[in-house]
Scaffold this motif. Sequence first.
Motif, PDB file in Angstrom:
ATOM      1  N   ASN A  80       0.817  -1.209   0.000  1.00  0.00           N
ATOM      2  CA  ASN A  80       0.000   0.000   0.000  1.00  0.00           C
ATOM      3  C   ASN A  80       0.859   1.271   0.000  1.00  0.00           C
ATOM      4  O   ASN A  80       1.815   1.389   0.765  1.00  0.00           O
ATOM      5  N   SER A  81       0.489   2.235  -0.836  1.00  0.00           N
ATOM      6  CA  SER A  81       1.251   3.479  -0.968  1.00  0.00           C
ATOM      7  C   SER A  81       1.057   4.425   0.214  1.00  0.00           C
ATOM      8  O   SER A  81       1.715   5.462   0.286  1.00  0.00           O
ATOM      9  N   GLU A 105       4.256   5.762   2.034  1.00  0.00           N
ATOM     10  CA  GLU A 105       4.896   7.014   1.638  1.00  0.00           C
ATOM     11  C   GLU A 105       4.018   8.214   2.005  1.00  0.00           C
ATOM     12  O   GLU A 105       4.509   9.246   2.467  1.00  0.00           O
ATOM     13  N   ARG A 163      11.493   0.557  -1.885  1.00  0.00           N
ATOM     14  CA  ARG A 163      10.656  -0.485  -2.488  1.00  0.00           C
ATOM     15  C   ARG A 163      11.523  -1.594  -3.082  1.00  0.00           C
ATOM     16  O   ARG A 163      12.618  -1.348  -3.590  1.00  0.00           O
ATOM     17  N   ARG A 165      -5.985   4.880   1.640  1.00  0.00           N
ATOM     18  CA  ARG A 165      -5.646   4.074   0.473  1.00  0.00           C
ATOM     19  C   ARG A 165      -5.900   2.619   0.853  1.00  0.00           C
ATOM     20  O   ARG A 165      -5.489   2.155   1.918  1.00  0.00           O
ATOM     21  N   SER A 169      -0.231   2.143 -12.896  1.00  0.00           N
ATOM     22  CA  SER A 169      -0.931   3.276 -12.281  1.00  0.00           C
ATOM     23  C   SER A 169      -1.801   3.944 -13.346  1.00  0.00           C
ATOM     24  O   SER A 169      -1.367   4.132 -14.491  1.00  0.00           O
ATOM     25  N   GLU A 228      -5.253  -1.354  -5.744  1.00  0.00           N
ATOM     26  CA  GLU A 228      -5.269  -0.290  -4.746  1.00  0.00           C
ATOM     27  C   GLU A 228      -6.155   0.840  -5.244  1.00  0.00           C
ATOM     28  O   GLU A 228      -6.116   1.198  -6.425  1.00  0.00           O
TER      29      GLU A 228
END
Length: 494
Positions: free
Chosen positions: A293-294, A297, A307, A388, A445, A468
Amino acid sequence: MSVADIMSHSGVAFGTSGARGLVSAMTDRVCFAYTMGFLQHLEAEGLFSPGQHVAIAGDLRPSSPRIMAACAAAIIHMGGHVDYCGFVPSPAVAAYGFARGMASMMVTGSHIPDDRNGIKFNRPDGEILKADELAMRAQRVNVPDIFDAHEMLLATPEMDPLVDVTDAYVARYVDFFGAQALHGLRLGIYEHSAVGRDLLVMLVEQMGGQAYRLGRSETFIPVDTEAVRPEDQILARQWAAELHLDAILSTDGDSDRPLLADENGNWMRGDILGILCASALGIKAVATPVSCNSAVELCGMFDEVRRTRIGSPFVIEAMQELAKAQHTTICGYEANGGFLLATPVDMGGRHLTALPTRDAVLPIMAVLVDAKRRGLALSMLQDQLPQRYTFSDRLQNVPTAQSQALIRYLQTGSDADILARLTHMFGALCGQAIHFDTTDGLRISFDNDDIVHLRPSGNAPELRCYTESADSERAASLNGVVLKIVRDNAEKGL
């Protein structure tokens, strides 16, 4: 014969976490040869010699005792002594070995069905890394003639008396968090067939909590912490409501990957659990796979986030790089929730030693204790992170070659060609593809902030899909539709 030849002939190969294969392929001779290759490699590195001890343990699969015996026979053949640790969590036997500077082995297939099994190898100073795997593959082994026509041992070796590693592993956390750290909490323990089920109950009770045993099974259940079964989701919600629980604790088969459900019985994602654990411990630098999961950051809690590819060896390598950058506290975690502590942690006058291998207990206990200290329910603790949401599932029984062929097709050509192809395949769902990452599999993305990550499993015939989004229901529904699109295209041979 080289270990690489044995891998090729048997189909038992290295994945992201040790050697794994079908139980029918993991004959005594194959497991004996793998163990010889491991010890020969350590001998060449100056980390093993005749007369030294090697620890061995296993999970609760029906095939584990037989494979443990074959590995033990190889240790004895190489002049070593076996420290037989019985059936205990992977991190418990690893911690025992690390503390004594001795190699260790864990017979486990982790979360995969029990028609498969595996062997995890630990050096005296940590998990084996990819360079170790390459060196093991190259080893030539002279396997003695002690097997029958079916490659099974003619005589099973006698195991030494059981070595207790459980008490020290439990004390590690009781001493750090405190004997009353969970006082007043009603905690369900979803036992199923996890090798650490009794240990979790012991730990909760020694930390002052009230433990409720739930769902114990004497047959093996392949609980995958990245793809929780629908029946386990239903059970958790029922248990939470009926027993008025504050949380439900569980692990995968070898108890190195955690499952933690909140007060409503909703299982927390492993990558969210990792963020919350790192925050609770005051960690400054984090290594985590590209699939996670972002929010790690976006939350701004850490000085550096690095990463990696998926698999604990890659996380460990990244933690080693972070150490060179002189960060004071370093950890790693995976999407499955397994937490690796690279450096010691001091908190409130108490000291926790490093354990740089995947562990289920630390993230569970750290997050429970932190929530209690702050007077928050687990659901409220999660709500404080950036919103998120991730979801993962898999297509099972998909040959690895077929999955790899699809990924190659999707990322063939120029960047513009790839983005156009991805937009064509998924654009009706997510809009325009604006970026892709091939660190491990294919992570895409989109301009609506959705993320889709496709990756062939490294240890089973499965194609995993991670999604996500800014909404939990969206992440889950997106995953299902993506898997259908992928299945349809894979069947077309794309």
